[in-house]
Structures are given as C-alpha cells and as structure tokens.
Motif scaffolding. Structure first.
Motif, mmCIF file in Angstrom:
data_model
loop_
_atom_site.group_PDB
_atom_site.id
_atom_site.type_symbol
_atom_site.label_atom_id
_atom_site.label_comp_id
_atom_site.label_asym_id
_atom_site.label_seq_id
_atom_site.Cartn_x
_atom_site.Cartn_y
_atom_site.Cartn_z
ATOM 1 N N GLY A 146 -8.462 1.833 -2.327
ATOM 2 C CA GLY A 146 -7.703 3.072 -2.461
ATOM 3 C C GLY A 146 -6.545 2.907 -3.432
ATOM 4 O O GLY A 146 -6.478 1.943 -4.204
ATOM 5 N N ARG A 147 -5.607 3.819 -3.368
ATOM 6 C CA ARG A 147 -4.434 3.761 -4.247
ATOM 7 C C ARG A 147 -3.241 4.316 -3.459
ATOM 8 O O ARG A 147 -3.186 5.512 -3.167
ATOM 9 N N THR A 148 -2.321 3.438 -3.079
ATOM 10 C CA THR A 148 -1.204 3.857 -2.241
ATOM 11 C C THR A 148 -0.171 4.640 -3.037
ATOM 12 O O THR A 148 -0.030 4.467 -4.266
ATOM 13 N N ASN A 149 0.550 5.499 -2.332
ATOM 14 C CA ASN A 149 1.623 6.280 -2.940
ATOM 15 C C ASN A 149 2.992 5.880 -2.423
ATOM 16 O O ASN A 149 3.963 6.595 -2.604
ATOM 17 N N LEU A 150 3.056 4.702 -1.744
ATOM 18 C CA LEU A 150 4.320 4.270 -1.146
ATOM 19 C C LEU A 150 5.139 3.369 -2.055
ATOM 20 O O LEU A 150 6.354 3.297 -1.917
ATOM 21 N N THR A 151 4.501 2.669 -2.981
ATOM 22 C CA THR A 151 5.239 1.715 -3.800
ATOM 23 C C THR A 151 4.488 1.447 -5.092
ATOM 24 O O THR A 151 3.302 1.788 -5.222
ATOM 25 N N VAL A 152 5.182 0.822 -6.042
ATOM 26 C CA VAL A 152 4.588 0.317 -7.287
ATOM 27 C C VAL A 152 5.137 -1.090 -7.518
ATOM 28 O O VAL A 152 6.209 -1.439 -7.019
ATOM 29 N N HIS A 153 4.384 -1.869 -8.259
ATOM 30 C CA HIS A 153 4.811 -3.231 -8.558
ATOM 31 C C HIS A 153 5.429 -3.289 -9.948
ATOM 32 O O HIS A 153 4.906 -2.702 -10.903
ATOM 33 N N ARG A 154 6.545 -4.001 -10.035
ATOM 34 C CA ARG A 154 7.240 -4.172 -11.324
ATOM 35 C C ARG A 154 7.312 -5.653 -11.675
ATOM 36 O O ARG A 154 7.401 -6.499 -10.790
ATOM 37 N N LEU A 166 -4.520 4.185 1.642
ATOM 38 C CA LEU A 166 -5.156 2.876 1.649
ATOM 39 C C LEU A 166 -6.546 2.990 2.261
ATOM 40 O O LEU A 166 -6.853 3.930 2.990
ATOM 41 N N THR A 167 -7.383 1.998 1.983
ATOM 42 C CA THR A 167 -8.720 1.924 2.568
ATOM 43 C C THR A 167 -8.899 0.583 3.255
ATOM 44 O O THR A 167 -8.259 -0.412 2.899
ATOM 45 N N VAL A 168 -9.811 0.557 4.225
ATOM 46 C CA VAL A 168 -10.058 -0.621 5.057
ATOM 47 C C VAL A 168 -11.516 -1.015 4.899
ATOM 48 O O VAL A 168 -12.411 -0.153 4.859
ATOM 49 N N LYS A 169 -11.748 -2.315 4.846
ATOM 50 C CA LYS A 169 -13.112 -2.821 4.742
ATOM 51 C C LYS A 169 -13.724 -2.894 6.130
ATOM 52 O O LYS A 169 -13.257 -3.646 6.997
#
Length: 493
Positions: free
Chosen positions: A274-282, A471-474
């Motif tokens: 998935g693609r979360t909308n809570l944070t980004v990495h810098r 997010l997604t779960v396996k």
C-alpha cells in the motif's frame, strides 16, 4: 588437662561436642568459624598476604571480643563471664585512674562463675531462639503448605537415568499412603512392588486437562455422495483470506466469528504494498555534493534477474525512470531458496546522511508484555518499507544505476540509513494509545489479550487503524487467535 576441662563442663551443665577441630566436616560450628576466619584473613591481609600468620592472634582476639548477633554475647564473655579487656581498655583505665578489683578466693570465684555462667547460658539460649524465629519467618515468607490425599495424582521430580545430577518431572503417579506431614508413598508404575517414599518438596499436583475433541465433517461410509457442510460461507475460494492461518485451539463458533470479520477487511489483506499517508521519509545530507557510482558488471542469468526485478518494481509503482545527479550501484544477493534479493549499495550515501535518533523498542520488553496473553494475533505488513513514500529530495538521492538505465525510488528502499527509525515512528504513531494490547517491532505487529471477546474487539481496532493509514497486510504471514506464536525469534504465549 582435657579430663579436668571435661569434668568442669559437666559440673557446670555445659554440653560440648567432642568432634575434632582438625576435621570440621563433623562439626558445623567449627566449619562456619573456619569460613569466617578465612574471610577475615582475606579482608585484612589484602596488601601483605604472606604475613597472615603474624596477625592471626590479633584477628582471633578481635573475633572473641565482638558480640554475636544470635546469642547477644561475645565468645569470651560466654566462657569467662566478663568482658575482655583489650589494649584500649587498659589504656582507658590507666587514664581514668581506676583501681584494680578486689581479690577473691578460688572457691568464691568458681561458685560465682558457675552461677553467672548459668545466667549467661539462659540469656544466650533465649537470644538464639529469637534469632531462629526471625530466620524462620524470613525463609518461610514465600513457602506454601502442600498436602496430598491418598489416591491423588502427582508429578515427581526424579533424577535422569543417564545422568543422576539433573532431574525432571515425571508422572502422573498415584499417592498410596501418607507416612507423616512431609513424606508420602508413591506408586511409580502398575507393578505392585514399585513404590517409593518421596518428600513433599519433590512432588507437585497433576492437573488433567482432558482431551480436546474437534468436530470433523465427512462422508458416512456406505452411503451416497453427501456434500460437505460449508462452515465458512463468508469467504470465496481462492480469496487471500483463505491463506490466513487460524488457531487449532479455537472452537467452531470462534472460527466462524473470525471468518465473518475478515471479509470486512478484504482490501487490507493484499500481496501488493500500500501507500501510507501518515509520514514520508527524508534523507538529510547537508551541503554535500551528489555522489555518483558506476554500475556493477552483470552477465548471463544475473542480468536477466536484474531486468526482471526492475520490471516488477515498475509494475508495483515502487520506482520510476528518472534523470538524477545521484547514483548508487545494485547488488543481487542469492537467497537460500535459489531466488535473488535486489539490494542497492547505499554505503557512500549513508556515510554522509544525518542519523535519525528515534529509539527502537527493546525486544525483551515487548516479549514481557506477551508472556501472560492467552490469545495472540500477529500481522506482517506487505513489503513494509515500500509502503512509506519518499519526499522529492529523497527520491533524487535514492536513485540507483543499472546497465539498463537510471531509476529512482518513489517509496522507502531497503538499505537506506534511518529507514528503521522512520518505519518504527510510523507504527508507533499508528498504535498510539494501544500500547496495552498491541506491540510492534518495525513491520511485525502483535495483538494480545486474555479473553476472546476482548481479543476480537482489539484486533478490529488495529485493522481499522491499518486500513485508515493506507497500509496492507500479507495474509500468508498473519496468525489469528493463537495460544503460542513465534515473535522476534522467541516462542511466546
């Protein structure tokens, strides 16, 4: 001389143990005194260990004049009924000008000595009894009384046959007879003569948990085709929800309850990240100029594997072709199953990246929380790092170079410095105010509880948070309602 001392002790009512001081194994008092004296020598002779014999009389004098905690008197006073006068006492009497005591006859001294010795022995016995009572209360503070009746089933601590030093609990065996408060006769087998006497400390009660019987749907022999009953009509064949392992210890009603809840989160269980909308990495590198490396040489099947991995990541939307001044080489690492692991060599980029000091959880603290849980559910996010997006600047710096082109990551790649801290910050934010029933170490989430109703409510809360975060779960790596699971390399539950 020994006969005279023995006669004097008998007249005074003193009981003496005639064990030899040269064999302390036969006298516990002598053995304890030898241990105390050795400890005193070790402490006192720290600087000059070779001269211990010169100072031995002084240490013995110090031992004999100090009152003991159990008796309340010093050994010298118990023997001579007076306090020993050491060098400091003599100097004090000399300074104060005290007169010497009046002389008395031998008969008066012996009679007075016998009377006072009896009084001292009485006081010593009273103080010793008080000390023993205090010690008994201290040692018995965690003791619990245990008793067994005739016919009770017990487990017995029996030495291992091959090695007599270790012992294991064996049983269950049956109690035949109680000899006294602490000893029991236990029948170890079906043979009538195989009986043994055991102390209560070597026994513990045996609890029969009974047999767990599960209902199985099948065809009755001799009859025609009878279709199996569909116990879980809420799921379809081939659905990823079918791959979620469920505990064998749950009842059919609990299984049906789980199968009724999981379809509500069908989109959450996916093999696609998935693609979360809570944070980004810098990626903070300061004013350092871009780093560019040449691609490593690949030939034959390795080149084909590299092209296949690039195509798969392009299809997942993890990378995209781009023109960037930054470039890191790619390394393909073989796995045990024969497949390859796509890795980017970010060592030069990591060397100039500012560290992220976000704390990682302690695995031992997480395992302590799970120890008393009765129901455990574990979830593993699908390619967890790839569900965290990168900011614009970090995309440029994450670029990797291959013989087929230059690409940049759109999501967090493996191997970047600070990636674990960013992901741990994400899951901590995700499970905020859920610490009492959910823990996470990077992408491994575990929900725990003691009752089934409470467990299902908490699992749905965590699933709602994951779905809301994008997010997604396996599904294959999830385990629901387990009594014991493997978490962080440890068996807990």
């Amino acid at each position: 001389m020994s006969a005279l001392l023995r006669s004097l002790w008998q007249k005074c009512g003193v009981q003496h143990n005639w064990a030899s001081a040269y064999h302390p194994q036969s006298n516990g008092l002598v053995e304890r005194f030898n241990g105390t004296l050795k400890m005193m020598l070790k402490t006192f002779m720290n600087q000059h260990p070779q001269d211990w014999d010169k100072y031995l009389p002084h240490l013995l004098f110090a031992y004999r004049e100090v009152p003991q905690e159990s008796t309340g008197f010093s050994p010298f006073k118990l023997l001579y009924e007076r306090r020993v006068r050491g060098p400091l006492d003599l100097m004090r009497d000399e300074w104060k000008g005290k007169a010497s005591p009046e002389e008395e006859s031998v008969v008066e001294y012996v009679l007075t000595f016998r009377k006072r010795l009896g009084e001292l022995m009485g006081l010593a016995r009273e103080n010793l009894a008080q000390a023993q009572r205090r010690q008994k209360v201290w040692y018995d503070r965690t003791a619990r009384a245990r008793a067994f009746a005739t016919g009770d089933q017990v487990m017995v601590l029996i030495p291992v046959r091959r090695n007599k030093l270790p012992a294991t609990w064996e049983g269950p065996f049956r109690v035949i007879k109680q000899l006294n408060e602490v000893n029991y006769v236990v029948k170890l087998s079906n043979r009538a003569y195989h009986r043994q006497v055991y102390h209560v400390n070597m026994m513990k009660p045996y609890y029969d948990r009974g047999n767990v019987v599960l209902a199985v749907c099948g065809h009755w022999e001799g009859q025609g085709d009878d279709p199996l009953v569909d116990l879980f009509p809420g799921t379809k064949a081939g659905s990823p929800l079918e791959a979620i392992p469920l505990s064998d210890q749950l009842t059919l009603g609990q299984h049906a309850e789980i199968r009724g809840v999981l379809p509500l989160y069908r989109q959450l269980f996916s093999s696609q990240p998935g693609r979360t909308n809570l944070t980004v990495h810098r990626v903070e590198t300061g004013s350092h100029p871009p780093i560019r490396c040449s691609p490593f040489r690949v030939t034959g099947k390795t080149g084909q594997d590299l092209e296949r991995e690039v195509r798969d990541m392009l299809a997942l939307g993890v990378i995209q072709p781009y023109s960037s001044p930054w470039a890191s080489p790619v390394v393909l690492v073989p796995k045990k199953d024969g497949s390859i692991q796509f890795c980017v060599d970010y060592r030069k980029l990591n060397a100039i990246t500012v560290s992220d000091a976000y704390p990682m959880p302690r695995p031992d603290e997480l395992l302590d929380k799970l120890g008393g849980a009765r129901y455990l559910t574990t979830m593993d996010l699908t390619k967890g790092y790839w569900q965290v997006p990168l900011d614009t600047d970090a995309r440029l710096k994450s670029a990797f170079i291959t013989l087929v082109g230059l690409y940049e990551f759109l999501t967090l790649p493996f191997g970047l410095k600070g990636a674990p801290a960013t992901f741990q910050r994400l899951v901590d934010q995700l499970l905020r105010r859920m610490e009492s029933f959910a823990v996470a170490y990077i992408d491994e989430i575990c929900v725990f509880s003691r009752t089934w109703e409470d467990h299902m409510y908490k699992v749905k809360q965590v699933l709602d948070r994951l779905r809301k975060a994008g997010l997604t779960v396996k599904a294959e790596k999830c385990k629901v309602g387990m009594a014991k699971v493997s978490y962080l390399g440890h068996r807990v539950g």
